[in-house]
Design an enzyme around this catalytic site. Structure first.
Site, mmCIF file in Angstrom:
data_model
loop_
_atom_site.group_PDB
_atom_site.id
_atom_site.type_symbol
_atom_site.label_atom_id
_atom_site.label_comp_id
_atom_site.label_asym_id
_atom_site.label_seq_id
_atom_site.Cartn_x
_atom_site.Cartn_y
_atom_site.Cartn_z
ATOM 1 N N TYR A 1 -5.824 9.010 2.492
ATOM 2 C CA TYR A 1 -5.812 9.575 3.838
ATOM 3 C C TYR A 1 -4.570 10.430 4.011
ATOM 4 C CZ TYR A 1 -2.657 5.702 5.091
ATOM 5 O OH TYR A 1 -1.617 4.813 5.143
ATOM 6 N N HIS B 1 0.875 -1.171 0.000
ATOM 7 C CA HIS B 1 0.000 0.000 0.000
ATOM 8 C C HIS B 1 0.911 1.219 0.000
ATOM 9 C CE1 HIS B 1 -2.344 3.053 2.101
ATOM 10 N NE2 HIS B 1 -1.678 2.850 3.208
ATOM 11 N N ASP C 1 -27.148 -20.626 19.106
ATOM 12 C CA ASP C 1 -28.408 -21.304 19.434
ATOM 13 C C ASP C 1 -28.588 -22.460 18.466
ATOM 14 O OD1 ASP C 1 -29.017 -19.711 17.208
ATOM 15 O OD2 ASP C 1 -31.025 -19.209 17.918
HETATM 16 N N1 FFO Z 1 -31.776 -25.517 13.232
HETATM 17 C C1 FFO Z 1 -32.847 -25.789 12.489
HETATM 18 N N2 FFO Z 1 -33.189 -27.045 12.304
HETATM 19 N N3 FFO Z 1 -33.552 -24.803 11.904
HETATM 20 C C2 FFO Z 1 -33.229 -23.498 12.040
HETATM 21 O O1 FFO Z 1 -33.889 -22.624 11.448
HETATM 22 C C3 FFO Z 1 -32.101 -23.174 12.850
HETATM 23 N N4 FFO Z 1 -31.667 -21.873 13.083
HETATM 24 C C4 FFO Z 1 -30.779 -21.639 14.221
HETATM 25 C C5 FFO Z 1 -29.727 -22.679 14.215
HETATM 26 N N5 FFO Z 1 -30.300 -23.996 14.171
HETATM 27 C C6 FFO Z 1 -31.392 -24.222 13.426
HETATM 28 C C7 FFO Z 1 -31.558 -21.718 15.507
HETATM 29 N N6 FFO Z 1 -32.561 -20.704 15.610
HETATM 30 C C8 FFO Z 1 -36.487 -21.511 16.596
HETATM 31 C C9 FFO Z 1 -35.938 -20.274 16.855
HETATM 32 C C10 FFO Z 1 -34.650 -20.014 16.499
HETATM 33 C C11 FFO Z 1 -33.881 -20.983 15.891
HETATM 34 C C12 FFO Z 1 -34.430 -22.208 15.589
HETATM 35 C C13 FFO Z 1 -35.736 -22.480 15.942
HETATM 36 C C14 FFO Z 1 -37.874 -21.833 17.032
HETATM 37 O O2 FFO Z 1 -38.602 -22.510 16.347
HETATM 38 N N7 FFO Z 1 -38.284 -21.381 18.226
HETATM 39 C C15 FFO Z 1 -39.602 -21.632 18.768
HETATM 40 C C16 FFO Z 1 -39.678 -22.934 19.482
HETATM 41 C C17 FFO Z 1 -38.971 -22.994 20.778
HETATM 42 C C18 FFO Z 1 -39.299 -24.238 21.578
HETATM 43 O O3 FFO Z 1 -40.370 -24.822 21.423
HETATM 44 O O4 FFO Z 1 -38.421 -24.565 22.388
HETATM 45 C C19 FFO Z 1 -40.011 -20.497 19.679
HETATM 46 O O5 FFO Z 1 -39.162 -19.721 20.092
HETATM 47 O O6 FFO Z 1 -41.208 -20.411 19.917
HETATM 48 C C20 FFO Z 1 -31.865 -20.857 12.198
HETATM 49 O O7 FFO Z 1 -31.288 -19.818 12.295
#
Ligand code: FFO
Length: 818
Positions: free
Chosen positions: A261, A225, A546
């Site tokens: 810069y 650079h 998560d």
């Molecule tokens: N895994 C799967 N199979 N599908 C996904 O979409 C995802 N995710 C991330 C990573 N892993 C995944 C996890 N994020 C819920 C919310 C966030 C998620 C995945 C699922 C969900 O359905 N929550 C509901 C149910 C909770 C319960 O019953 O415990 C809720 O909050 O009401 C995608 O990024």
């Protein structure tokens, strides 16, 4: 390992020195710093760095690294000389597009807690009298930015560390690394062998050579650079001269429209340029330095590359007048494939750590982060963008690193839309449905190497398109009203979503349940066929990811994960007795999400398995055939609708897609893209890890307390959560709804409560089915109650919004549990 591990740091540039200071300040003093050059003008990038510390960055972590660096160096001196001068930073706009961009930058600074203001032409000229005020449309001023004396700052930190017992050894060239029992055990140099429990490579752009010694391919490309110093500029010294005399404390200056810069060197001006062609350096050849034997990182100046930058410099700063370029060099420093540093422990070799591709701007902050990770196992900074394990194998190919690194050089000051993908090398990873997606006119963006359709032009004729409201120019980029129609069609009929890039891990073996129970927060000891949403936490209770965990057999789990770091975190917990097998099964498999009120009507006729609500309940999993295709079906929906994620091996993927597609036609099924997907999940209030929450946040403040079972037995983070459970959270993740439904924001905007900056937007989208512009944001608890009034700053404008009760869509779960 004893409480005081033997640490060898490779490289006494500013990062190695800062790290020796940060580690020794935390009580680790058995530290040896090996430097191939002299101390402390080592000849690496630090030695030629112009030392500008501009703190504002789209990344909060990078801004925080810089802010830490500015604060730390402001308090440092070497032999009575200060190591940092808080001169302030000024960025000027010479085009209307840049003037808008400065407003966005002001938003980031405000969101990340950096003092800044937007200034007019007059104020720019007052702050920087050498400017041609006729060319400057607007400016952005950050009073805390400044100029570090990089070598002095390195030396000062090294001196403090030496006082605590750290050894610095010059002229020790590392030639090899020794390993024992799967860990790094010693560093071999031309002067002898140094035993080590932990080795940290702070070798800067030489890092790839160190990496190779342990078989690691670092995604780092050294690039040259250009930097020059002018001959004396009379306006800088003449009181009442052309510029009316210039104060000593001229701010550091950026002219991003021309990739330039500027800083002052006494009566001269230093000019850095990113306007030239990328100049990658091949470490396998002699560097051919123009800076002499003690300055191998300064390559010979290629004058012709600088010529356009010189002309532009003279246009912006007419006071350069008759001055000339007195000296220049092509200084080598580090770029990575994604623009972020490489921090943390190499997942493939315990004990081998990296703190590479860190510029002076971020040096002390990045070093503090690495020291925290080493000593405490976690950091106050959000490191997910920086951790070395963030790449998949395909993103580590040398040619990928080189193309992306060069691209990042070219784009370093460009105005980049948050959705704008890199163009090369593409396509890299495609799902088995890619051919169909192309036939449907998919508009593809790239993430993690994957081609991902954001909407399909084939849906342009959907009647729902007419219902989709317009939006501003910036939010319209990489967007189409068709995406809105896909979202509405999903809520009304059924949509097919390509979920192939969703990371999948297979965990099997007699110890599989125990591993996952100990690693995550929710109760997973449930009957075969159950899916559980659970959290990977660190010791402090921070959310590292998560996950969904589907129990497919007594000893067989399929984990839906987020980043490669999830696999690494689980790998580190593997028992040594071989009772658990863990692998990433993403490649070689695929997934279609079939979601919407007609999902059951679509799928049931294709299978002999019972897909009724009684036969296949919410958050349940089972094996089945869809036509001829064997699938694992999970009744999970991140868009908040009835339906299933259907997984199969890649060889059957196209057949699965075609089977579903054909069955869906009479039902009005649509192929739908990421743009609709993101809108639907925000309507439903589902968090996206990495955007809405990170390891800085604990589950209770993120609204994820429901995924924690403190009574299930020990798991990582449990002790911390016991303390946090009843403590009132200082801040909370909130759902905001903008008053003006046509105002769509994109994320990272500052949020004001009672007229003062209080938080920042994490994700945002228009919610087509709820008819509202949605933004999730972190806010202090005092402003987090539904009904609270706040303002979101978007391109300098304050947009009124309110905190809403969440989720906005289907709070009673009627659409999804039916
Ligand atoms: N895994 C799967 N199979 N599908 C996904 O979409 C995802 N995710 C991330 C990573 N892993 C995944 C996890 N994020 C819920 C919310 C966030 C998620 C995945 C699922 C969900 O359905 N929550 C509901 C149910 C909770 C319960 O019953 O415990 C809720 O909050 O009401 C995608 O990024």
């Amino acid at each position: 390992m004893t409480a005081q591990p033997a640490v060898v740091i490779i490289g006494a540039g500013i990062v190695g020195c800062a790290l020796s200071d940060e580690l020794s300040a935390r009580g680790w003093t058995d530290i040896t710093v090996l430097e191939q050059g002299p101390l402390f003008a080592t000849g690496g990038s630090t030695s030629h760095a112009p030392g500008l510390v501009f703190q504002t960055n789209a990344s909060r972590a990078m801004s925080e690294f810089a802010a830490y660096t500015a604060r730390k160096y402001a308090a440092l001196s070497l032999d009575g000389r200060p190591c940092y001068r808080p001169l302030g930073g000024l960025e000027v706009a010479t085009t209307p597009g840049r003037a808008e961009e400065l407003k966005r930058r002001h938003g980031w600074a405000t969101a990340w807690g950096i003092e800044s203001r937007l200034v007019d032409t007059e104020e720019c000229a007052r702050l920087y009298p050498l400017l041609d005020r006729d060319r400057v449309l607007a400016g952005f001023h950050t009073p805390g930015d400044g100029l570090a004396d990089a070598v002095a700052a390195a030396a000062a930190q090294a001196r403090t560390a030496s006082g605590r017992g750290v050894r610095f050894l010059a002229h020790h060239t590392v030639t090899a690394m020794e390993q024992h029992a799967g860990r790094v055990s010693a560093v071999v140099t031309d002067q002898g062998v140094f035993r080590a429990d932990i080795v940290v490579s702070c070798a800067g752009f030489w890092g790839p050579l160190i990496g190779r010694m342990v078989g690691a391919e670092l995604p780092l490309v050294p690039l040259a650079h250009q930097y020059v110093r002018t001959t004396p500029v009379p306006a800088l010294t003449a009181p009442g001269g052309a510029a009316g005399g210039v104060a000593e404390d001229l701010p550091i200056l950026r002219h991003q429209d021309q990739d330039l810069y500027f800083r002052r060197h006494g009566d001269r001006i230093g000019i850095g340029s990113y306007a030239h062609r990328p100049l990658p350096v091949d470490l396998d050849r002699p560097l051919g330095g123009g800076g002499g034997p003690d300055m191998p990182s300064a390559l010979a100046f290629t004058e012709e590359d600088f010529e356009p930058s010189w002309q532009e410099s003279r246009r912006l700063l007419p006071a350069l007048g008759a001055a000339k370029v007195e000296e220049g060099f092509n200084g080598v420093f580090s770029f990575t494939s994604d623009g972020f540093p490489l921090l943390g422990e190499d997942p493939a070799l315990p004990g081998f750590w990296l703190a590479e591709a860190v510029w002076v701007t971020h040096s002390a902050g990045a070093a503090a982060a690495v020291a925290e990770l080493m000593v405490d196992g976690r950091s106050r900074f959000d490191l997910h963008e920086c951790e070395i394990g963030r790449f998949d194998q395909v993103q580590l190919a040398p040619s990928y690193t080189r193309q992306r690194g060069c691209r990042n050089f070219v784009e370093v000051y460009d105005i980049l839309h948050p959705l704008q993908p890199a163009e090369q090398p593409r396509p890299l990873r495609v799902s088995p449905f890619h051919v169909r997606q192309r036939e449907l006119g998919g508009y593809f963006l790239e993430a993690g190497g994957w081609e991902r359709p954001h909407w399909f032009e084939a849906n342009a004729g959907l009647p729902e398109v007419a219902e989709v409201p317009g939006r501003g120019e910036w939010a319209s980029r990489h967007w189409s009203p068709i995406a809105g129609a896909e979202a509405l069609a999903t809520r009304r009929r059924v949509g097919l979503y390509d979920m192939t890039p969703l990371r999948r891990l297979e965990v099997t073996g007699p110890g599989a349940l125990a591993l996952l129970q100990g690693a995550t927060s929710n109760q997973l000891d449930k009957p075969v066929g159950t899916v559980t949403y659970t959290l990977l936490l660190d010791e402090g209770g921070g959310v590292c990811s998560d996950l969904t965990v589907a129990r497919l057999g007594e000893q067989h789990f399929q984990v839906g994960a987020n980043t490669p770091l999830d696999l690494i975190r689980l790998q580190r917990l593997l028992p040594e007795d071989g009772s658990v097998q863990l692998r990433d099964s993403t490649a070689g498999t695929c997934c279609v999400g079939v979601w919407g009120p007609l999902a059951r009507e679509l799928v049931q006729p294709l299978t002999t398995a019972d897909f009724s609500h009684r036969g296949f309940g919410y958050f349940k999993a089972r094996r089945a055939w869809i036509g001829e295709v064997p699938v694992t079906a999970l009744r999970v929906s991140y868009v908040g609708e009835l339906g299933w994620e259907l997984y199969t091996d890649a060889d059957c993927g196209l057949r699965l897609w075609d089977t579903l597609w054909q069955a869906g036609q009479p039902l009005g099924a649509v192929a739908a893209g990421r743009s609709a997907f993101n809108s639907l999940r925000l309507e439903k209030g589902y968090r996206s890890w990495g955007a809405d929450l990170t390891a800085e946040h604990h589950p209770y403040q993120a609204g994820l307390g429901f995924a924690v079972r403190l009574d299930k037995g020990p798991f990582t983070g449990r002790e911390a959560l016991l303390r946090l459970k009843d403590a009132p959270p200082e801040r909370q993740l909130c759902c905001l709804v903008l008053d003006d439904p046509s105002a769509v924001v994109l994320g990272k905007e500052p949020v004001y409560a009672d007229g003062a900056p209080a938080g920042y937007v994490t994700s945002a989208a228009y919610g087509y089915s709820v008819g509202a512009s949605i933004a999730y944001a972190w806010l202090p608890a005092s402003s987090a109650a539904p009904g609270s009034r706040v303002e979101i700053e978007y391109f300098g404008e304050r947009l009124p919004a309110r905190v809403a009760a969440e989720p906005l869509f289907d709070p009673r779960m009627e659409a999804i549990r039916c």
